[in-house]
Every structure is written in C-alpha cells, then in structure tokens.
Design an enzyme around this catalytic site. Structure first.
Site, PDB file in Angstrom:
ATOM      1  N   ASN A 283       0.718  -1.235   0.076  1.00  0.00           N
ATOM      2  CA  ASN A 283       0.134   0.149   0.109  1.00  0.00           C
ATOM      3  C   ASN A 283       0.809   1.159   0.006  1.00  0.00           C
ATOM      4  O   ASN A 283       0.312   2.378  -0.356  1.00  0.00           O
ATOM      5  CB  ASN A 283      -0.701   0.081   1.445  1.00  0.00           C
ATOM      6  CG  ASN A 283      -2.366  -0.720   0.835  1.00  0.00           C
ATOM      7  OD1 ASN A 283      -2.380  -1.415  -0.136  1.00  0.00           O
ATOM      8  ND2 ASN A 283      -3.198  -0.418   1.891  1.00  0.00           N
ATOM      9  N   CYS A 368      -7.160  -0.478   9.283  1.00  0.00           N
ATOM     10  CA  CYS A 368      -6.672  -1.369   7.825  1.00  0.00           C
ATOM     11  C   CYS A 368      -6.151  -0.392   6.869  1.00  0.00           C
ATOM     12  O   CYS A 368      -5.368   0.231   7.093  1.00  0.00           O
ATOM     13  CB  CYS A 368      -7.917  -2.234   7.330  1.00  0.00           C
ATOM     14  SG  CYS A 368      -9.482  -1.342   7.187  1.00  0.00           S
ATOM     15  N   ARG A 414     -20.383  -2.304  -0.982  1.00  0.00           N
ATOM     16  CA  ARG A 414     -20.359  -3.658  -0.647  1.00  0.00           C
ATOM     17  C   ARG A 414     -21.630  -4.493  -1.256  1.00  0.00           C
ATOM     18  O   ARG A 414     -21.238  -5.637  -1.532  1.00  0.00           O
ATOM     19  CB  ARG A 414     -20.016  -3.754   0.719  1.00  0.00           C
ATOM     20  CG  ARG A 414     -18.605  -2.916   1.329  1.00  0.00           C
ATOM     21  CD  ARG A 414     -17.516  -3.561   0.565  1.00  0.00           C
ATOM     22  NE  ARG A 414     -16.427  -2.738   1.190  1.00  0.00           N
ATOM     23  CZ  ARG A 414     -15.608  -1.835   0.292  1.00  0.00           C
ATOM     24  NH1 ARG A 414     -16.059  -1.855  -0.952  1.00  0.00           N
ATOM     25  NH2 ARG A 414     -14.555  -1.038   0.646  1.00  0.00           N
TER      26      ARG A 414
END
Length: 605
Positions: A283, A368, A414
């Site tokens: 990332n 996260c 989602r």
C-alpha cells in the site's frame, strides 16, 4: 440457538387431495402486500426448482418483490424474494433453443441462491417480464427510487432514535478529564465519511485534529470507539497513515497517538493493523502504509486478515458447494478449499487480541487501509466481547449503528443496492462475515446474548431487501443528503415492534463478563441456517429440539400462572362476599372463617 428461518424462503410440501381444485383458484390471491407496495405484472411461468424439478405456476412482480406460487396440485412451491436481493438477471436460451425448458430467465441472488424460470418460446414471451424485473430490481440504474422511499409502513416506535452518540458516550462514562466530545465534523468538513460526533483526547486541539486528518487516508483520524470503565484503556479506530514510498513522517500524527497512550498511562500503545504485512507494504506504492519506528512507545501488530476481494471470492466458492446441492462426497475438503471459516477464524482471533489487550489495561488503535471494513469488524467484535450491553437486543442495534453505519462502512458499494453492475469490484460480504462471527459467539456462549439467531437472519435479509433505510448508502453525510431518516423507516422499528420473536430464552445477564470465544478451526462451524437454508431437506432439521421444548415449557408456565391468578381473584371475591354476609347464629365451635373454608392452590412450576 436455532430458530425458524427467514421469512423469505422456499416452502415445499405435499398438498392434500382436498385442496387440489381450490389451489388453482388461489395462486396469487393470498399475497399480502406491504403498505406502499404495488403490483407491476404477473405471468404464467415454469420455475425450474433444483429440488422438485420443473414446476408450473404464476409469478407476480411488484415494486418490492418477486412472488411465485405453483399451480401443481401435488407439490406446493412458494417463492417470496425481495427484488433488492437480486444481483443479476440474464436471459437463458434463444428463440431457436431446443430442449425442454431451455428458454427463460436466470436470476442470481445475493443471499446464497439462484432462480431459474422457463417460458414459452413463441412471441418473445420473456421480453416484458425481463424488462420489468430488470427495471425494478435495479431502480437506481433506471432513475427510480429504492423501495424504502416508497414504503408506507408505520410503527409505534421509530428505530432512528435507538442510537444517540452523546448518550452512548455518557453510558461509557464520557466525557472525562482525559477524553472530550468534539463536534468539529458537524458539517462533515474534517472527514466526509465520519460521523458528526467524535470522542478525542482531552488535550488535543481542533487544529491538531485537522493536521492529523491530512496525514490519514480519507481524513479518518484516530477517534475513540470504546473505553474500559475501570482501567480507562480505549479502543480507537482510524485509517492508515499516508507514509508512501518515501517514508513520510508527520509530527502531529505521532504526537496525537502519544496523547491516546498517555490518557491512561499505557506503557506501550498497541497498533493493530488488520492487513497482512505484505499488503501493508504494498500500500506504500499508492501513498498509504503503516506506522514505523518513529512512533515512540508504540508497537505494531499485523493481523493477516485478507482484503475485500479475497472475501468475495471465498464466499463465491462457498456458494458453489452449498447451492443448489450440498457437496456430500468431499464435504470437509470442499469446505476447507473455500477458506471461508479460515477467514472467520482470523477476524475472530484479531478481535480477541484487541479485547484481551484492552481488558489488561492497554489502549489500542485499530486500522486497515481506509478503516471501514476490517476495522469495523475488529472494533465491533471486540466491543461485543468486552461490553455486555452490546449483547442485549437494543445494545446490539446500537453497536451496528455506531461502528458500522455511522463510521462509514460502504454498504452501498459492498452490497450494490439497486445497482445493475453485479461485477463491481467493490462488492464484498464484509458485514455478512461480521454477523457470521457474532453467530459463532452465540454458539459458544448460548446464554450470554439476549437476542437469538432469528435476529441475525432478519438483519441479513434486510441488508439486501431495500425495505428499510438502515443499510442504504455509504456514510452519514450521503444519508443526510438523501434524507434517509425522514423519508424511510428504520429496520429497528420492525425489530422493536416484535421483540418476542428475537429474544433468546436461555439469556442470563452477566454485566461484568468478558467473552473470549475459541477461534480455532475445530470450534468453528458453518452457519447452516443461513448458508444452506434454501435446501428444504436441511431446513427441516433447523429447529433445535432443546430450544423448542424450552419455549413450550415457558408457555406452559405462563398458562399455569394465568390460571393461578384467576383462581386467586376468584378466591378473593368469594372471601369478600362471605365476609359481608350475615353470620348464622351458631356456636363458636362450629363456626369456620372464610380462610378456613378455602385452600389456596400451590401450582408446582
């Protein structure tokens, strides 16, 4: 804690001969529509049932549901599917297709089932029904409102008031001399995916918060989710720091985390990064990253939970082995190959680590990448383990509203409410996985939760149904723009109007108890009542005989208590009547008082 399965199911049973004629007349006449629900079209059709074969009947499509009922007198098949649960609608076969029932529609659902319907080939008989279904299953893709905005349902209590942020912080003992309530985000200009009310370190200034937001992905700064009343350790949540490949530092962010540590004099602040280490490093290439050695008095632990794409593929594999038929020959190896329970284990294991650390007096920060998927799973599950309030029926509603809805889990992205783009890479069963973890805990601690399995099934059904506004859109700011609270009904309005349906008869309140579930593969189970509930042979086995017998005994107890109360009232009125009657002129030796004449019944319970 088994319970009756969801209201949206497939019912198959043999029909007595006496009903054969009347059944043909009934068909769609018994469909009970919701307030605001309107019939769009109906049609004779053949349902290709994976359990009973081809079944003739009639299908009704409304602006909320697809309803099918068979006309076959020998077997009754009923389907009641909210259009919001439909992920994909495809045409099956063409005008020249050969073979019986080869021309029709294939429907893929979000709730672990598929539907197939066959029609006559002549005259483009499926065109109209395909267009209607496609239009109303994906209203946002056609400029139409979601059904939640059309619903006219009314309830005595509004579920929108179940969660009040300031009241919830007060319940936790906030504000205090270490933590304060900030309204810096009241206009969503600090972070457009955060709620308006935030709990931050007392010593932090508003300007500090803005500087920290500039160094955190999406501006999602570390804020308090929960505080331990005794040791004052906290669970804080946020997104990843914007370290990048060059290893940027931000003194304001480092100092801010130090304020969180100092709030209860934690020796070392533990930062739980939900990602696998390799993903966190990767990332950095896109400007993200993780906290390095420059963060003094802090330790970083990676929890190895995979991303949304891995979870989506895992659920697809799970569906392949449970629907329409359960993979019997190599069941254990097939289940293992999906890795679903392995992912559940890692999520639960991470939450246990968070809860244990906080319980021992150490503050933690959880993140996260963006802090709205795995972070929500970890904080909410840890809070469920630590705080018995969240294990009550209303407390669990507050937990979902707080950690998932207000903190910006991207439900619209989602789940894909009303959106025809079934292949969208943002789709992922993150919230389903959380509810699965909760179910695992209820299995291991059957007396610790006030709510039952039926509540969890109902929540997941309405995650997709679009009947309520609760799970619509990605964050609070967008919900405000669409006036969700004033124009739609909350799911909790339904739940709290029928509380008895969702209560666990085995519940025993224990206010101070911390739950530590066993997160090993040997102790985790596949949630059959959810993932395999569409199989009628499986469904017939779902009701727990122990729970069923317990409910029967509770009903019997209530019946006896009612009879006892009636007898006592009768006894009281009779005694009163006799006391007011003239006393016969008899000797004292033969006189009996009313209390001597009547014996009170003692019912053994």
């Amino acid at each position: 804690m088994a319970s009756p399965v969801s209201v949206y199911n497939i019912l198959e049973s043999h029909t007595p001969p006496t009903r054969k004629e009347s059944l043909k007349m009934e068909l769609l006449s018994d469909v009970s529509l919701l307030p605001g629900e309107e019939r769009i079209t109906d049609k004779d059709i053949i349902y290709i049932c994976p359990f009973s074969g081809a079944v003739k009947g009639k299908v009704l499509i409304t602006n909320f549901r697809l309803y099918f009922k068979s006309s076959d007198a020998d077997v009754t098949v009923t389907l009641d599917v909210p259009l919001g649960a439909i992920s994909r609608v495809e045409k099956m076969g063409g005008a020249s297709s050969r073979g019986e029932n080869s021309y029709g529609l294939d429907i893929t659902c979000k709730d672990m089932r598929n539907l197939r319907f066959a029609l006559k080939q002549e005259g483009h008989s499926r065109r109209d029904i395909f267009e209607v279904l496609f239009r109303y299953a994906f209203p946002l893709s056609h400029g139409l409102p979601l059904f939640a905005y059309l619903s006219q349902e009314k309830y005595a209590e509004t579920g929108w008031t179940i969660y009040k942020p300031v009241e919830e912080f007060r319940r936790q003992g906030l504000p205090n001399n270490k933590w304060r309530i900030s309204f810096i985000n009241k206009s969503y200009d600090l972070c457009d995916t955060y709620p308006t009310v935030l709990a931050v370190p007392y010593k932090s200034k508003e300007e500090d918060l803005r500087k920290v937001a500039a160094f955190r992905s999406r501006g999602r700064i570390p804020v308090l989710s929960w505080i331990h009343r005794e040791n004052q350790a906290v669970i804080a949540r946020c997104s990843q720091p914007l370290v990048g490949m060059s290893g940027k530092r931000n003194k304001d962010d480092e100092r801010y985390l130090e304020l969180i540590r100092e709030a209860n004099d934690t020796t070392k602040l533990t930062i739980y990064d939900a990602r696998p280490n390799v993903n966190a490093v990767a990332n950095k290439a896109t400007g993200g990253g993780y906290e390095g050695d420059e963060y003094q008095n802090a330790e970083l632990i990676f929890l190895d939970i995979q991303n949304i794409h891995v979870m989506r593929e895992s659920q697809k594999k799970l569906k392949d082995i449970v629907y329409p038929n359960v993979e019997e020959s190599h069941w254990l190896s097939s289940l293992e190959s999906t890795h679903w329970l392995e992912h559940v284990k890692l999520v639960l294991s991470g939450a246990i680590q968070v809860a244990d650390k906080v319980s021992s007096g150490n503050s933690v920060v959880v993140h996260c990448s963006d802090g709205w998927d795995r972070t929500a799973q970890l904080t909410s599950l840890a809070m469920l383990m630590l705080d018995s309030h969240y294990r009550t029926l209303r407390g669990f509603q507050v937990l979902i509203e707080k950690e998932w809805i207000s903190f910006g889990h991207k439900f619209a992205s989602r789940i894909g409410h009303g959106d025809k783009n079934h292949a969208d890479q943002d789709r992922s069963p993150i919230f389903v996985q959380f509810i699965d973890c909760v179910w695992q805990m209820t299995k291991q601690f059957p007396t610790a939760f006030e709510f039952n399995e039926h509540l969890l099934l109902t929540i997941l059904d309405h995650l997709y149904s679009c009947r309520f506004g609760t799970f619509l859109y990605n964050c609070e700011s967008v919900r405000d723009q669409h006036e969700v609270r004033s124009k739609t009904v909350s799911l909790w309005s339904l739940v709290n109007s029928k509380v008895d349906m969702y209560l666990n008869p085995f519940y025993t309140p224990e206010s101070g108890r911390v739950l530590y579930p066993v997160a090993s593969m040997r102790h985790l189970e596949l949630w059959v009542a959810y993932y395999i509930r569409w199989n009628p042979r499986i469904r017939q086995q779902q009701q727990s005989p122990v729970e069923q017998r317990y409910k029967e005994l509770l009903a019997l107890r209530d019946e006896y208590l009612k009879k006892l109360e009636q007898l006592q009232l009768s006894d009281s009125s009779t005694s009163s009547h006799l006391a007011n009657s003239p006393t016969p002129n008899t000797t004292s030796s033969s006189t009996s008082t009313p209390s001597q004449q009547y014996t009170h019944l003692q019912t053994p319970l």
